[in-house]
Design an enzyme around this catalytic site. Structure first.
Site, PDB file in Angstrom:
ATOM      1  N   HIS A  60       0.855  -1.191   0.000  1.00  0.00           N
ATOM      2  CA  HIS A  60       0.000   0.000   0.000  1.00  0.00           C
ATOM      3  C   HIS A  60       0.887   1.236   0.000  1.00  0.00           C
ATOM      4  O   HIS A  60       2.122   1.133   0.061  1.00  0.00           O
ATOM      5  CB  HIS A  60      -0.960  -0.006   1.187  1.00  0.00           C
ATOM      6  CG  HIS A  60      -0.307   0.077   2.529  1.00  0.00           C
ATOM      7  ND1 HIS A  60       0.453  -0.948   3.057  1.00  0.00           N
ATOM      8  CD2 HIS A  60      -0.300   1.058   3.472  1.00  0.00           C
ATOM      9  CE1 HIS A  60       0.895  -0.605   4.260  1.00  0.00           C
ATOM     10  NE2 HIS A  60       0.459   0.619   4.526  1.00  0.00           N
ATOM     11  N   ASP A  64       5.833   4.539   5.055  1.00  0.00           N
ATOM     12  CA  ASP A  64       6.811   3.601   5.609  1.00  0.00           C
ATOM     13  C   ASP A  64       6.946   2.333   4.775  1.00  0.00           C
ATOM     14  O   ASP A  64       7.888   1.562   4.976  1.00  0.00           O
ATOM     15  CB  ASP A  64       6.479   3.253   7.066  1.00  0.00           C
ATOM     16  CG  ASP A  64       5.089   2.662   7.253  1.00  0.00           C
ATOM     17  OD1 ASP A  64       4.186   3.034   6.498  1.00  0.00           O
ATOM     18  OD2 ASP A  64       4.913   1.840   8.180  1.00  0.00           O
ATOM     19  N   ASP A 200       0.198  -4.229   6.257  1.00  0.00           N
ATOM     20  CA  ASP A 200      -0.625  -3.725   7.367  1.00  0.00           C
ATOM     21  C   ASP A 200      -2.047  -4.256   7.231  1.00  0.00           C
ATOM     22  O   ASP A 200      -2.650  -4.140   6.164  1.00  0.00           O
ATOM     23  CB  ASP A 200      -0.668  -2.197   7.347  1.00  0.00           C
ATOM     24  CG  ASP A 200       0.692  -1.566   7.607  1.00  0.00           C
ATOM     25  OD1 ASP A 200       1.665  -2.316   7.806  1.00  0.00           O
ATOM     26  OD2 ASP A 200       0.770  -0.327   7.607  1.00  0.00           O
TER      27      ASP A 200
END
Length: 291
Positions: A60, A64, A200
């Site tokens: 995504h 980070d 994530d």
């Protein structure tokens, strides 16, 4: 054999752990999953040749996970890369790279191809949907199953004709005397290695269903038990372990560790109560996986 390098096991803010980056290697094929800031520096300093990376899979567009990618590609260009680079990622990744290159006066001097999945040398990389606060996808890296003929059994049954053996190996039924030889009776299937990386995510059914039975699951474990990770679209150690247990995976790597945790022993303890085959990898550790 597949080798998994845990290049950056942290997430969010920089800490003693690097930002997300995981390298899967098998016989000349290198797949980089996510590319947080500093990924190329860590790889170069530790003799992980960035020029050998064939495929980059981005989960995504949070900073980070992706901000190390433009500079990695630019360095590949400066090192005079010629080989095609395959990139998988969410919608918007190509635009992000295009605009970054334009504003930094860089034009890739080697072929880059954006693909929805990748397959080569008996390895397939494909995305699955995850449950984050922005559009996000995890990745499965799958080695093809191989089938070997049980020639000894065939010989015991008086079957020595190489043409019959070839047809069975090709999955074809073969008439033989008063019976039919079926390939499933004579093929010994060796299951290929399967690795899943969530990036994530919250624990959710789509992830559980996508990672069923994998040899290694790299799952978001940003927080310890007791913190409401749902607000941030992340998971706790116990939530990651529950996914691993329900998906019946073989091993669980707890990753994307928040910068607030210098000591992960409690996190690991929490996970192992639910799924004993859990571990917390350190940056630059690696794991060999054999079928």
């Amino acid at each position: 054999m597949m080798k998994v390098y845990f290049i950056g096991t942290g997430g969010g803010a920089p800490s003693r752990r690097g930002l997300p980056a995981y390298l899967v290697r098998r016989e000349g094929l290198s797949i980089l999953m996510d590319c947080g800031e500093g990924t190329q520096i860590t790889m170069i300093r530790n003799s992980l040749n960035i020029m050998n990376v064939n495929v980059i899979a981005i989960t995504h567009l949070h900073a980070d996970h992706v901000l190390g990618l433009p500079s990695l590609i630019q360095t590949m260009g400066m090192y005079d890369r010629k080989e095609r680079l395959y990139i998988l990622g969410p919608e918007g990744l190509k635009d992000l790279l295009t605009e970054t290159f334009e504003r930094t006066y860089f034009s890739p001097n080697f072929p880059i191809e954006f693909v929805s999945s990748y397959e080569s040398q008996g390895i397939r990389v494909r995305p699955f949907r995850t449950c984050h606060v922005v559009p996000s996808q995890g990745y499965l890296v799958e080695e093809k199953d191989t089938a070997n003929l049980d020639a000894e059994r065939l010989r015991r049954e008086g079957v020595t004709d190489w043409r019959v053996m070839r047809m069975l190996k090709e999955g074809k039924e073969v008439p033989w005397g008063d019976r039919v030889l079926k390939p499933e009776d004579y093929l010994i299937v060796k299951r290929g290695i399967r690795i899943a990386y969530t990036g994530d995510t919250r624990p959710c059914e789509t992830v559980i269903n996508s990672v069923k039975g994998v040899d290694l699951l790299l799952h978001d474990s940003t927080f310890e038990q007791g913190i409401d990770a749902s607000e941030y679209g992340h998971s706790t150690s116990t939530e990651a372990a529950t996914v691993a247990r329900e998906a019946e995976v073989k091993r669980l790597a707890l990753i994307h560790i928040s910068a607030r945790y210098r000591d992960t022993s409690e996190m690991l303890k929490q996970a192992r109560r639910i799924f004993p085959m859990s571990f917390v990898p350190e940056d630059l550790s690696f794991l060999n996986l054999r079928a």
